[in-house]
Scaffold this motif. Structure first.
Motif, PDB file in Angstrom:
ATOM      1  N   PRO A 112       0.785  -1.235   0.000  1.00 48.07           N
ATOM      2  CA  PRO A 112       0.000   0.000   0.000  1.00 48.07           C
ATOM      3  C   PRO A 112       0.815   1.283   0.000  1.00 48.07           C
ATOM      4  O   PRO A 112       0.512   2.203  -0.763  1.00 48.07           O
ATOM      5  CB  PRO A 112      -0.848  -0.130   1.278  1.00 48.07           C
ATOM      6  N   TYR A 113       1.852   1.370   0.835  1.00 47.99           N
ATOM      7  CA  TYR A 113       2.597   2.625   0.914  1.00 47.99           C
ATOM      8  C   TYR A 113       3.293   2.930  -0.409  1.00 47.99           C
ATOM      9  O   TYR A 113       3.097   3.991  -1.003  1.00 47.99           O
ATOM     10  CB  TYR A 113       3.620   2.585   2.051  1.00 47.99           C
ATOM     11  N   GLN A 114       4.125   2.009  -0.873  1.00 49.76           N
ATOM     12  CA  GLN A 114       4.894   2.273  -2.086  1.00 49.76           C
ATOM     13  C   GLN A 114       3.998   2.306  -3.324  1.00 49.76           C
ATOM     14  O   GLN A 114       4.236   3.090  -4.249  1.00 49.76           O
ATOM     15  CB  GLN A 114       6.002   1.221  -2.263  1.00 49.76           C
ATOM     16  N   GLY A 115       2.964   1.478  -3.346  1.00 49.43           N
ATOM     17  CA  GLY A 115       2.059   1.498  -4.489  1.00 49.43           C
ATOM     18  C   GLY A 115       1.403   2.851  -4.665  1.00 49.43           C
ATOM     19  O   GLY A 115       1.333   3.396  -5.773  1.00 49.43           O
ATOM     20  N   ALA A 116       0.919   3.417  -3.559  1.00 50.20           N
ATOM     21  CA  ALA A 116       0.265   4.727  -3.628  1.00 50.20           C
ATOM     22  C   ALA A 116       1.277   5.841  -3.864  1.00 50.20           C
ATOM     23  O   ALA A 116       1.030   6.769  -4.646  1.00 50.20           O
ATOM     24  CB  ALA A 116      -0.516   4.985  -2.339  1.00 50.20           C
ATOM     25  N   ALA A 117       2.417   5.763  -3.178  1.00 50.27           N
ATOM     26  CA  ALA A 117       3.434   6.812  -3.320  1.00 50.27           C
ATOM     27  C   ALA A 117       3.921   6.913  -4.756  1.00 50.27           C
ATOM     28  O   ALA A 117       4.026   8.011  -5.320  1.00 50.27           O
ATOM     29  CB  ALA A 117       4.610   6.528  -2.380  1.00 50.27           C
ATOM     30  N   THR A 118       4.216   5.777  -5.371  1.00 47.55           N
ATOM     31  CA  THR A 118       4.728   5.813  -6.740  1.00 47.55           C
ATOM     32  C   THR A 118       3.620   6.129  -7.743  1.00 47.55           C
ATOM     33  O   THR A 118       3.910   6.572  -8.856  1.00 47.55           O
ATOM     34  CB  THR A 118       5.428   4.490  -7.100  1.00 47.55           C
ATOM     35  N   GLY A 119       2.370   5.928  -7.359  1.00 48.52           N
ATOM     36  CA  GLY A 119       1.270   6.410  -8.191  1.00 48.52           C
ATOM     37  C   GLY A 119       1.290   7.927  -8.286  1.00 48.52           C
ATOM     38  O   GLY A 119       1.100   8.506  -9.361  1.00 48.52           O
ATOM     39  N   VAL A 120       1.530   8.588  -7.152  1.00 45.82           N
ATOM     40  CA  VAL A 120       1.665  10.051  -7.146  1.00 45.82           C
ATOM     41  C   VAL A 120       2.877  10.459  -7.982  1.00 45.82           C
ATOM     42  O   VAL A 120       2.805  11.360  -8.834  1.00 45.82           O
ATOM     43  CB  VAL A 120       1.792  10.588  -5.710  1.00 45.82           C
ATOM     44  N   GLY A 121       4.003   9.793  -7.758  1.00 45.79           N
ATOM     45  CA  GLY A 121       5.213  10.145  -8.492  1.00 45.79           C
ATOM     46  C   GLY A 121       5.056   9.997  -9.988  1.00 45.79           C
ATOM     47  O   GLY A 121       5.522  10.846 -10.767  1.00 45.79           O
TER      48      GLY A 121
END
Length: 757
Positions: A112-121
């Motif tokens: 969840p954390y990296q999936g969402a963060a890299t979606g923003v990126g």
């Protein structure tokens, strides 16, 4: 191990290859062999597999998506449309705004954390690649049941990832949604949007032209994270056993991205690039093939020059890696040195990895040996096209016949009050402040409106106060009942939200989230929703600038509700004239704009009180939506209203409660005698308060403006009904019940922290 070169592939035609494991179908593999006239090398197979995936090629959806270009003409504001990293619209005064919404659904379930963060990126780099400075982000989110244990795993991580990455970039998070429904249990939807601002002359496109121009890879080093990430991961369904594919999820570094943004903007400022592309889904496979395909020549790349975090990566892995914070630029030879100087200044690694050639081939070499020799268009733009079979589901008629209007209604005023309090405290209607407070909504100092307002709004020019607004909306329950109408209702609500803020809607982006395209029921939902959205955009005159399709959102045989999310971008000449949702001035008059009917199919009331989904969604009248928008915009511009709130989930009472709590002042409502009884003792009040009829808004009008406002509505033919006054410290429905603001605030704000804090 022998390097699988082009020469070796020609000599070993029958060698076994893992095409199936890479997500290719047998006929797709056969077509690759036909295109090349031989078997592909391992590197070529890797490229085709990621670029021909559902996520990158739109092979199941493109036959339907073409309606957006065929049906909907561009308006005068359109500068760049479908086909580029993001669409661009003219907002006046020489400014252009680029915006887009994309999905990062599958990675966000697994990690969840990296999936969402890299979606923003990723969405930020799409906007950056157009030549714009990113100025704001939004995030429409969908999760499973709020009280399910796995939602408690996924939601906090997703929210932390969005906040952590966006906050570090210094980008305000101004909008979005958070919706809970059991259908998203194994497939949360993490959609991310971004807005960027530039001058007209600063627009950049993704193409590699000019023989001899250098291809420069700059940003982070390439690692093993994200190999086959969104490109393959988002092109298959999950099994019911849960997440097990963490290595495929990208790992983000927002501080590296911030350096990349500032470095790129300085490079743009000195006009050093002839073409540019971000590295997102499919990584270098995408960047090189798309740049070459859209350009006027070919491209040669020396893959062994790519800076690596892991020296053990194979050529195939380097081509498939979706490591974050990377860009690819095409630069004229005499500008390379200055390009490198700027990268060094910002501590951004930059490497010449190839050049534009005279030919029409994409050629990639590994330590001098050729491992790729392909026509780039066949990789990037000429993938498979599927005409998937689709048919109206056998269960659709029964679902629509299960009429929500026939559900048991409250028998008396006390029961009505109890149900409304339950509605206000339900996870979908409750305050999302616990979530949105984790996002910086006001960094940069140009945020004018942010959650929980109807639309986010940012100032574009500090001298003229030119601004843009954006709203994202979608209701999967409506779309499940009727995908065509559901898509139009999503468009109408987002359009209405932008207008309620005082901005004029200009154009849309979308993120179409559906189950498996291999299921004819799902494909029918997709076809109907796409048709509905295209027809709606044609009627409203809002062109589609681009968007995203996310398929295979299902666990086993269970698909999510069809969830078309629509983002509408609008422009406002003077942000000081914007309209908030908060009621503030006691004595101001409350008016209901639009007509109220008995429409409860897919409603919040039917879900919260009866756990029911059936019947038909509210009717859509797009001409009424256009008229309502014109009234709201004119009233905002001319100072006739002080607050406006669109009516959607939860109906009038939900909107009034939110506006009262936002402004810290109560309201007294009177049930109009023009509503039908609805077949119960409190029918008038029930329908008045809880119907979800579309094309409506509630506004607060200063007494000095009442006559001017009502005359304007009457002259334009918009139904307008005086329903009450801003007053006191409670929400009172005369003759029915009273709820104190303290009681409402406790109910409205306590739910989400209790579930997730």
């Amino acid at each position: 191990m022998t390097l699988d070169t082009v020469k070796h592939a020609e000599q070993t035609a029958e060698a076994e290859q893992p095409w199936k494991e890479l997500g290719l179908k047998e006929d797709e593999y056969a077509r690759i062999r036909e295109i090349l006239g031989r078997r592909p090398t391992g590197a070529e197979l890797a490229m085709y597999s990621v670029m021909w995936s559902e996520h990158c090629s739109y092979k199941s959806s493109k036959v339907h998506l073409k309606q957006f270009g065929e049906k909907v003409p561009d308006n005068d504001a359109m500068l760049v449309g479908i086909g580029e990293n993001a669409g661009v619209v003219d907002v006046g005064q020489g400014y252009a705004v680029t915006f887009k919404v994309e999905s990062h659904n599958h990675p966000s379930y697994i990690e969840p954390y990296q999936g969402a963060a890299t979606g923003v990126g990723g969405i930020v780099r799409d906007i950056l690649a157009m030549g714009a400075r990113p100025v704001a982000v939004v995030d429409p989110l969908r999760f499973g049941a709020a009280d399910h244990p796995d939602t408690k795993r996924v939601l906090p991580g997703v929210v932390a990832g969005i906040g952590g990455y966006g906050n570090c970039l210094g980008l305000p998070n101004i909008g979005g949604e958070v919706v809970f429904d059991p259908c998203y249990q194994g497939n949360p939807l993490v959609n991310a949007g971004c807005i960027g601002v530039m001058k007209h002359e600063d627009i950049h496109l993704a193409k590699a032209s000019g023989t001899g121009n250098k291809v420069i890879l700059y940003g982070a080093r390439t690692g093993g994270d994200g190999i086959g990430g969104v490109s393959v991961l988002a092109s298959e369904t999950f099994e019911s056993t849960g997440p097990a594919k963490r290595p495929a999820v990208q790992v983000g570094d927002p501080f590296q991205e911030k350096l990349l943004i500032e470095c790129t903007l300085e490079i743009f400022g000195e006009k050093l690039v002839a073409g540019i592309q971000d590295l997102g889904g499919a990584g270098l496979s995408c960047a090189t093939s798309e740049l070459a395909s859209a350009g006027s020549g070919g491209m040669r790349v020396d893959l062994d020059t790519v800076p690596l975090r892991d020296s053990s990566l194979s050529p195939e892995e380097i081509l498939m890696s979706e490591s974050q914070e990377r860009m690819c630029a095409v630069v004229e030879p005499d500008k390379v040195d200055r390009f490198m100087e700027i990268c060094e200044k910002w501590d951004v690694i930059a490497t010449v990895i190839g050049e534009v050639t005279e030919g029409e081939r994409l050629e990639i070499f590994w330590h001098g040996e050729q491992i790729v020799d392909v026509p780039p268009r066949t990789v990037a733009h000429e993938g498979p096209v599927y005409h998937r079979p689709f048919a109206r589901p056998s269960w659709q008629d029964a679902l629509q016949a299960d009429d929500a209007n026939k559900l048991a209604r409250p028998a008396n005023s006390a029961e009505l009050k109890e149900q409304i309090l339950k509605l206000v405290a339900s996870p979908n209607q409750a305050s999302k402040a616990w979530i949105t407070d984790q996002y910086d909504r006001f960094v940069q100092g140009n945020t004018i409106l942010a959650q929980p307002e109807d639309a986010g709004m940012v100032r574009v020019d500090e001298e003229s106060n030119l601004g843009v607004a954006m709203a994202t909306d979608g209701n999967g329950r409506y779309a499940k009942l009727d995908p065509y109408a559901g898509a139009q209702l999503a468009l109408a609500e987002s359009y209405r939200n932008v207008a309620a803020s005082g901005a004029k809607p200009l154009a849309i982006s979308n993120c179409l989230n559906f189950g498996s395209p291999e299921d004819p029921d799902v494909m029918w939902q997709f076809a109907e929703a796409t048709r509905g959205l295209a027809d709606g955009c044609l009627q409203l005159g809002t062109p589609v600038t681009g968007g995203n399709v996310s398929l295979y959102n299902q666990t086993g045989e269970t698909a999510i509700h069809p969830t078309p999310v629509v983002a509408v971008l609008g422009v406002i000449d003077d942000v000081t004239r914007r309209t908030p949702i908060a009621f503030k001035e006691e004595g101001q008059l409350l008016y209901l704009l639009g007509e109220t009917h008995e429409e409860f199919g897919g409603s919040a009331w039917s879900q919260v009180v009866h756990d029911h989904l059936g019947g038909l969604p509210p009717k859509v009248d797009l001409e009424r939506e256009r008229l309502l928008a014109e009234i709201l915009i004119s009233a905002s511009r001319d100072g006739m209203i002080d607050a406006a709130h669109d009516l959607s989930d939860g109906g009038l009472i939900q909107a009034v409660v939110e506006s009262c709590l936002r402004g810290g002042v109560g309201a007294r409502l009177v049930v109009p005698d023009t509503l039908s009884t609805g077949g119960s003792a409190t029918g008038d009040a029930f329908t008045f308060l809880l119907s979800e009829s579309a094309g409506r808004a509630v506004v607060s009008v200063p007494r000095s403006e009442e006559l001017r406002f009502t005359d304007m509505c009457g002259a334009r033919g918009l139904p307008v009904t005086r329903i009450g006054v801003v007053d006191g410290d409670a929400v009172e429905v005369q003759g029915q019940f009273q709820l104190s603001l303290e009681e409402l605030r406790t109910a409205h704000t306590g739910t989400i922290p209790e579930l997730f804090a």
